[in-house]
Write an enzyme that holds these catalytic residues in place. Sequence first.
Site, mmCIF file in Angstrom:
data_model
loop_
_atom_site.group_PDB
_atom_site.id
_atom_site.type_symbol
_atom_site.label_atom_id
_atom_site.label_comp_id
_atom_site.label_asym_id
_atom_site.label_seq_id
_atom_site.Cartn_x
_atom_site.Cartn_y
_atom_site.Cartn_z
ATOM 1 N N SER A 188 -1.114 4.526 -3.627
ATOM 2 C CA SER A 188 -2.352 4.258 -2.918
ATOM 3 C C SER A 188 -3.322 3.502 -3.836
ATOM 4 O O SER A 188 -2.989 2.422 -4.310
ATOM 5 C CB SER A 188 -2.950 5.567 -2.403
ATOM 6 O OG SER A 188 -3.998 5.324 -1.494
ATOM 7 N N GLU A 305 2.223 4.479 7.346
ATOM 8 C CA GLU A 305 1.155 4.787 6.388
ATOM 9 C C GLU A 305 -0.118 5.305 7.062
ATOM 10 O O GLU A 305 -0.671 6.335 6.685
ATOM 11 C CB GLU A 305 0.808 3.537 5.580
ATOM 12 C CG GLU A 305 1.926 2.978 4.716
ATOM 13 C CD GLU A 305 1.990 3.601 3.334
ATOM 14 O OE1 GLU A 305 1.218 4.537 3.057
ATOM 15 O OE2 GLU A 305 2.830 3.145 2.537
ATOM 16 N N HIS A 407 1.338 7.945 4.836
ATOM 17 C CA HIS A 407 0.829 7.672 3.489
ATOM 18 C C HIS A 407 0.939 8.918 2.606
ATOM 19 O O HIS A 407 0.720 10.046 3.076
ATOM 20 C CB HIS A 407 -0.633 7.260 3.614
ATOM 21 C CG HIS A 407 -1.249 6.707 2.379
ATOM 22 N ND1 HIS A 407 -0.853 5.522 1.816
ATOM 23 C CD2 HIS A 407 -2.271 7.169 1.616
ATOM 24 C CE1 HIS A 407 -1.601 5.275 0.751
ATOM 25 N NE2 HIS A 407 -2.464 6.260 0.599
#
Length: 503
Positions: A188, A305, A407
């Site tokens: 991330s 995600e 995610h």
Amino acid sequence: MTIVETKYGKLQGTTNGGISSFKGVPFAAPPVGDLRFRPPVPPQPWEGTRAADAFGAVAPQVAQAGVAQGDGQRQSEDCLYLNVWTPGLDGTRPVMVWIHGGAFQNGSGSLPLYDGTNLASNGDVVVVTMNYRLGVLGWLASEQLAAEPGAPAGNWGLLDQVAALRWVSENIRAFGGDPGNVTIFGESAGSVSVSTLLGTPAARGLFHKAIAQSGGPGGFSMSFAERFAAELIEEAGVADVAALRHTPVDELLEAQERIAKRVGRLNTALAPVVDGGVLAEQALAEIRDGINRDVPLLAGTNRDEMRYFAIGDRRLTGGDEELVLRRLSRTNRDAAAWLYETYRGIREARGLDTSPFALWVAIESDRVFRVPSLRMAESQAAAGAPVYEYLFDWESPAVGGLLKSCHALEIAFALGNLDKPAMDVFCGSGPEAEQLSQTMMGAWLAFAHTGDPSTDATGTWPRYDAARRATLRLGRTVEVLDAPMEEERRAWEGRVTGRMSAA
């Protein structure tokens, strides 16, 4: 008792199960007072032996729900600490330096999810995690903050990461690590950091391999950053940017949070910026120009995600076409309707979910994560570096399966930390999950050792290039796919992607 001697003094760590750990190691001086909104400076040496058996304070942050948060640890501007796990103080092992995520506003290197014990013990590597300045303290940018023309005007958190890597280069040999074989990896915001460091001149030579999990290179414009700085000045009720250096931390965070609630957390300018000092141009442009053409890259994203960010938004998850198009227009402007119809046609032809929410997830996952990652991979490969691409599609059992392959889901698999708190709920458990974790951890470790992630479990992992776009699928099936989701990728050709298209 485990003692090492660094450039700055002796450290006493702890040893458990054959792995020695050293926690709360200062890699820079506290960035307080006149050092707020300034590049980090080296720590002061100490006399005697310093205890390294407890994590240091985490960067000041506003608590947010999610995996990569500060987890209730003590917060302080005095936060520039790192942690080391090593199988032994002898030898020269590969070094893996993890950069945490959290949207550049949350997280720390001391979360249980990032514990380096399993990587160190399974792969004979030295693992390092770090803190860096977050939110406005780490990423506020303005020309008024530059000490002189051409000096850094922002990117304080990025400079912290460079300082940590410089500490590793200077000291890691004492922990049994090889300063000439350093892999940076992160997820991330950590992946955006890794990707941006790949195009940052100041970091050149401080790492030798890179793993980017869900995030391509960053680089907001200074004009966008200056607009955010002006908003922050107004929210904080001060006269100018310089006055923010003396504003109490709590007031800064409260002002930051008010802006984030108004514009959306991912739409603030709190991220790497092309400031003319640290980044003279977009990091992707530097990558295309071959600044690190000798650095192998392993990169990829998760299939779904954006489900992670939408899970608490009941209006969106159950939204109709009108609501979803309105949301898409915020980030894609006049292309929203075209993208919606294009993705609907693609997914309908494949027999996939074409509900408004599913289309929003697919479009925004590609805009924010997958396409920037692919553009970086293509650029690094074109520069001559070995590049390997993955697509993670294991599905989370949490929230009745609504998260799917969201995610952050791959972190515990890659780091070998499925046994950490709540990971069984988030990631699932059982033989298949354990096998996928062993496969991913083995590939990440092989890459750190040799620059090639191929193992017996993955088979030969072909290099990525713009012709074949070979991608390893990582999920219940592990297999090589050629150009997966290619029609979606092509839909973005010539279009702006990243955290926000307006930047």
